[in-house]
Scaffold this motif. Structure first.
Motif, PDB file in Angstrom:
ATOM      1  N   THR A 101       1.207   6.028  -6.488  1.00 51.65           N
ATOM      2  CA  THR A 101      -0.115   5.759  -5.920  1.00 51.65           C
ATOM      3  C   THR A 101      -0.513   4.311  -6.149  1.00 51.65           C
ATOM      4  OG1 THR A 101      -0.721   8.043  -6.391  1.00 51.65           O
ATOM      5  CG2 THR A 101      -2.513   6.558  -5.870  1.00 51.65           C
ATOM      6  N   ALA A 105      -1.109   1.536  -3.285  1.00 51.56           N
ATOM      7  CA  ALA A 105      -2.366   0.794  -3.172  1.00 51.56           C
ATOM      8  C   ALA A 105      -2.105  -0.712  -3.173  1.00 51.56           C
ATOM      9  CB  ALA A 105      -3.300   1.180  -4.323  1.00 51.56           C
ATOM     10  N   ILE A 108      -0.504  -1.728   0.361  1.00 51.94           N
ATOM     11  CA  ILE A 108      -1.398  -1.870   1.515  1.00 51.94           C
ATOM     12  C   ILE A 108      -2.445  -2.953   1.277  1.00 51.94           C
ATOM     13  CG2 ILE A 108      -1.044   0.381   2.608  1.00 51.94           C
ATOM     14  CD1 ILE A 108      -3.540   1.389   1.266  1.00 51.94           C
ATOM     15  N   ALA A 109      -2.738  -3.246  -0.006  1.00 56.77           N
ATOM     16  CA  ALA A 109      -3.655  -4.358  -0.265  1.00 56.77           C
ATOM     17  C   ALA A 109      -2.991  -5.688   0.070  1.00 56.77           C
ATOM     18  CB  ALA A 109      -4.096  -4.332  -1.731  1.00 56.77           C
TER      19      ALA A 109
ATOM     20  N   LEU B 152      -7.375   6.075   0.309  1.00 56.61           N
ATOM     21  CA  LEU B 152      -6.713   4.836  -0.120  1.00 56.61           C
ATOM     22  C   LEU B 152      -6.628   3.848   1.035  1.00 56.61           C
ATOM     23  CD1 LEU B 152      -3.767   6.160  -2.314  1.00 56.61           C
ATOM     24  CD2 LEU B 152      -5.566   4.606  -3.053  1.00 56.61           C
ATOM     25  N   ALA B 156      -8.434   0.109   1.407  1.00 56.91           N
ATOM     26  CA  ALA B 156      -7.667  -1.109   1.687  1.00 56.91           C
ATOM     27  C   ALA B 156      -8.158  -1.819   2.940  1.00 56.91           C
ATOM     28  CB  ALA B 156      -6.192  -0.774   1.810  1.00 56.91           C
TER      29      ALA B 156
END
Lengths: 174, 213
Positions: A101, A105, A108-109, B152, B156
């Motif tokens: 996870t 995260a 995709i950031a 999530l 983002a």
């Protein structure tokens, strides 16, 4: 729309069981207590196996084997049409829920949730699970069984299919 | 289980030595043990709650109804379990919980399904074909509403967090079907190869590996 529906699933199931409990009367309450007690003993019986597994997996994640695997797989990935940004996720996904996870995260950031890599990662994340954890926990329910036979190899092949298919579907559909 | 642990630990130690991460791996031993307990503790509440609710649903006959609806498909996937009737209701309940996205409920239900299947298992040391198929199916995500994933994506800054839902469904379905078919194929192969000769082989290799250590 989908998200709104999802919010109702959990309260809905609880409400349904509350109604059923009321209709059953005393029998309903007794059934709940009986079930909850068996849930507790199942949890306790999980501890030893869980301990072994978590220690092993934490050591594995800390050892740097993940980074090495990701690096050594990068040439294969280009050939198969997998964005190389996905590699850390592919390696952590079967091993650890929390680590994957976090990796997802971060991914995709860094690359954007709607970038090709972000989309492929999302599909992969949604259609795979932490297979080592799931299979090990499931088999603790079967006391006395030695070995899991072909469970791990088959699940690993399915994982590979999942990775390839999610990248392919993203290219074709999105 | 022992094999899995052995492989993980030996790979980690080899890597730790070659990359100089040995200190981190030593810390991981203690951290891992603590993590295991906090994981079990965080699971305990959900386990008790869902096992209780499952018992209420069974008492009221809702589980039986559910399993009657799902039987036509699942009977083909788990033929031996449906034959004996031991664990079929739990399998239905566990898979429904998975599909509805109540992962917390799925684990205890799956565990009791495995318990029931083991009770009906004639050879207690060897997992049945259905048990393996069930574990493989559990390891492939069947979640119809991947809420965490969508959250999530939204965090983002995705313009369309739901865009991925159709490919996720297709991919999940294909993986689940592939898992079941492959598991059945392997079960068929293992029936043809005598089990004894394979077991001896593996044990011999493990013994040699331990001696080297």
């Amino acid at each position: 729309m989908i998200e709104k529906a999802a919010i109702f699933v959990l309260p809905g199931v609880i409400l349904l069981s509350a109604i059923l409990m009321l209709r059953l009367g005393k029998r309903g309450g007794e059934a709940f207590v009986r079930g909850a007690r068996s849930g507790l003993s199942t949890t306790v019986s999980l501890i030893p196996a869980m301990l072994m597994l978590t220690v092993g997996l934490t050591m594995f994640t800390a050892s740097g084997a993940v980074e090495w695997l990701a690096k050594s797989l990068s040439s294969v990935c280009g050939f198969l049409g997998i964005p190389s940004e996905l590699l850390p996720l592919i390696v952590t996904r079967p091993v650890s829920g929390s680590a994957s996870t976090t990796t997802f995260a971060d991914l995709i950031a860094a690359h954007g949730a709607d970038s090709p890599a972000g989309l492929a990662a999302s599909v992969m994340m949604g259609s795979s699970d932490t297979l080592i954890y799931v299979i090990s926990v499931y088999f603790t329910g079967a006391k006395g069984v030695r070995g899991t036979r072909h469970a791990f190899p088959v699940a690993a092949i399915v994982m590979v299919i999942c990775v390839l298919l999610s990248c392919y579907l993203c290219r074709v559909l999105l | 289980m022992e094999k899995c642990f052995f492989i993980l630990v030996s790979i980690s130690i080899i890597f730790a030595i070659s990359t100089g991460n040995l200190q981190a791996v030593s810390n991981a031993v203690v951290d891992g043990a603590a993590k295991a307990i906090s994981l079990v503790l965080s699971l305990a509440g959900a386990m008790c709650l869902w096992s209780g609710i499952m018992e209420v649903l069974r008492e009221a006959g809702a589980v039986q109804k559910l399993s009657r609806i799902l039987s036509p498909i699942l009977r083909r996937v788990f033929p031996k379990t449906w034959e004996s009737g031991q664990g079929s209701e739990e399998i239905c309940a566990a898979l429904s919980a998975n599909i509805l996205g109540i992962g917390n409920a799925a684990t205890p239900l799956a565990l009791s399904a495995m318990e029931k299947m083991q009770a009906a298992n004639p050879n207690k040391e060897r997992a049945t074909d259905d048990m393996v198929t069930f574990a493989v199916l559990g390891a492939s995500s069947l979640d119809l509403l991947p809420t965490t994933l969508i959250a999530l994506r939204r965090t983002a800054g995705s313009a369309a967090p739901y865009k991925i839902i159709l490919p996720v469904w297709i991919c999940s379905l294909v993986c689940a079907v592939a898992g079941v078919l492959l598991s059945k194929l392997c079960a068929g192969i293992s029936r043809k190869v005598p089990a004894k000769s394979r077991k001896k082989n593996v044990k011999g290799i493990m013994r040699k590996a331990e001696q080297h250590d």
